[in-house]
Design a protein around this motif. Structure first.
Motif, short mmCIF file in Angstrom:
data_model
loop_
_atom_site.label_atom_id
_atom_site.label_comp_id
_atom_site.label_asym_id
_atom_site.label_seq_id
_atom_site.Cartn_x
_atom_site.Cartn_y
_atom_site.Cartn_z
N ASP A 174 -0.76 40.63 91.83
CA ASP A 174 -1.98 41.43 91.71
C ASP A 174 -1.75 42.72 90.92
O ASP A 174 -2.73 43.32 90.42
N SER A 175 -0.49 43.15 90.82
CA SER A 175 -0.21 44.43 90.15
C SER A 175 0.34 44.25 88.74
O SER A 175 0.80 45.22 88.13
N THR A 194 3.76 37.75 84.71
CA THR A 194 2.43 37.64 84.10
C THR A 194 2.27 36.28 83.41
O THR A 194 1.24 35.62 83.54
N ARG A 195 3.31 35.87 82.68
CA ARG A 195 3.24 34.59 81.97
C ARG A 195 3.14 33.41 82.93
O ARG A 195 2.50 32.41 82.62
N HIS A 196 3.78 33.52 84.07
CA HIS A 196 3.87 32.36 84.97
C HIS A 196 3.06 32.53 86.26
O HIS A 196 3.22 31.74 87.18
N ALA A 197 2.20 33.53 86.32
CA ALA A 197 1.46 33.82 87.56
C ALA A 197 0.64 32.61 88.02
O ALA A 197 0.63 32.26 89.20
N SER A 198 -0.06 31.96 87.09
CA SER A 198 -0.91 30.83 87.49
C SER A 198 -0.07 29.70 88.07
O SER A 198 -0.46 29.05 89.05
N GLY A 199 1.09 29.46 87.49
CA GLY A 199 1.98 28.42 88.02
C GLY A 199 2.52 28.78 89.39
O GLY A 199 2.62 27.91 90.27
N ILE A 201 1.07 30.71 91.63
CA ILE A 201 -0.04 30.58 92.57
C ILE A 201 -0.28 29.11 92.90
O ILE A 201 -0.53 28.75 94.06
N ALA A 202 -0.19 28.24 91.89
CA ALA A 202 -0.39 26.81 92.14
C ALA A 202 0.69 26.27 93.07
O ALA A 202 0.40 25.44 93.95
N LEU A 203 1.92 26.72 92.90
CA LEU A 203 3.01 26.28 93.77
C LEU A 203 2.80 26.76 95.20
O LEU A 203 3.04 26.02 96.16
N ILE A 204 2.38 28.01 95.36
CA ILE A 204 2.12 28.53 96.71
C ILE A 204 1.01 27.72 97.38
O ILE A 204 1.09 27.39 98.56
N THR A 205 -0.04 27.40 96.62
CA THR A 205 -1.14 26.61 97.17
C THR A 205 -0.67 25.22 97.57
O THR A 205 -1.00 24.71 98.66
N ALA A 206 0.12 24.58 96.70
CA ALA A 206 0.63 23.24 97.01
C ALA A 206 1.53 23.28 98.23
O ALA A 206 1.49 22.37 99.08
#
Length: 261
Positions: A174-175, A194-199, A201-206
């Motif tokens: 978030d920061s 920053t480059r890998h944030a979406s990945g 987050i996807a791993l945490i969700t999975a």
């Protein structure tokens, strides 16, 4: 750990050993080994030896809402289970803590540190790698099978599958829109996240979905060690033994078996 704590004296350890275990340590030798906690070898005038484990409780917190007292409680439950596995379930390969004269398995040295005492093992083969030899794996699986079948009088806590400091990781994500002036690697770390944030987050969700699936089948939960790797399963003249029971939990058997696949 390779560096002894600066805010803990050997005098504190000697005093606790004498008061709680009635063990008069003539010498204390800091052992630069292990991960996540500190170790000493204590020797008395008769030559008896103990392997001492000092946990840094604030380093064991799961989240920002966790407390050292809660971490100590988890550790106490785990060590009580290990003792029960050896004493009540007759699993001789479990190297459990030695109780104090009052029956406690771990003591508080301070707000920050705790102390437990185990038998000191001298005659074992040190591991040369993180993986077992192929010829040793069947024996290790047999030990884990016996562990998973055990029903100790003192049961461990169920595994909550918590990712340690995941709230801190989320706060970092978030920061990423702000500068990280936290040292020479701050900005590099921010750019990488920053480059890998979406990945991430996807791993945490999975991971959350997988843990929900595992929790929905509590009938599969057994007593698991958590880290039965080549650093914690030692070969002695009498056979294999398992040390380091900090994270014994009720969980699916795969918690122990995945590393042998």
């Amino acid at each position: 750990m390779f560096t002894r704590p600066q805010d803990l004296t050997e005098g504190q350890i000697r005093a606790e050993l004498a008061a709680s275990w009635q063990f008069a340590a003539e010498t204390l030798s800091y052992l630069r080994a292990g991960f996540g906690c500190h170790h000493w070898r204590a020797t008395d005038a008769a030559g008896r030896q103990l392997f001492l484990i000092v946990h840094d409780l604030p380093q064991m917190l799961h989240s920002r809402l966790d407390t050292p007292q809660a971490a100590f409680g988890r550790l106490e439950t785990a060590f009580c289970c290990a003792l029960s596995l050896r004493r009540d379930a007759n699993l001789d390969f479990v190297i459990s803590p030695i109780p104090t004269i009052n029956g406690q398995v771990v003591r508080r040295l301070s707000d920050r540190y705790s102390l437990a005492a185990c038998p000191y093992l001298e005659n074992f083969e040190p591991c040369s790698a993180d993986e077992f030899q192929v010829t040793d794996r069947p024996a290790v699986v047999r030990l884990l099978t016996d562990l998973h079948r055990a029903r100790p009088v003192v049961a461990p806590e169920p595994c909550d599958f918590t990712l340690q400091n995941v709230d801190g990781l989320q706060a970092a994500i978030d920061s990423t829109g702000e500068p990280w002036r936290t040292g020479p690697y701050g900005e590099r770390a921010r750019a990488l996240l920053t480059r890998h944030a979406s990945g991430v987050i996807a791993l945490i969700t999975a991971y959350g979905e997988l843990t929900a699936s595992a929790k929905s089948r509590p009938g599969r939960f057994v007593v698991t060690h958590g880290e039965p790797d080549a650093r914690n399963v030692l070969k002695t003249p009498a056979g294999f033994v398992i040390v380091d029971w900090d994270f014994v939990r009720l969980a699916p058997p795969e918690r122990d078996l995945w590393g042998l696949a």
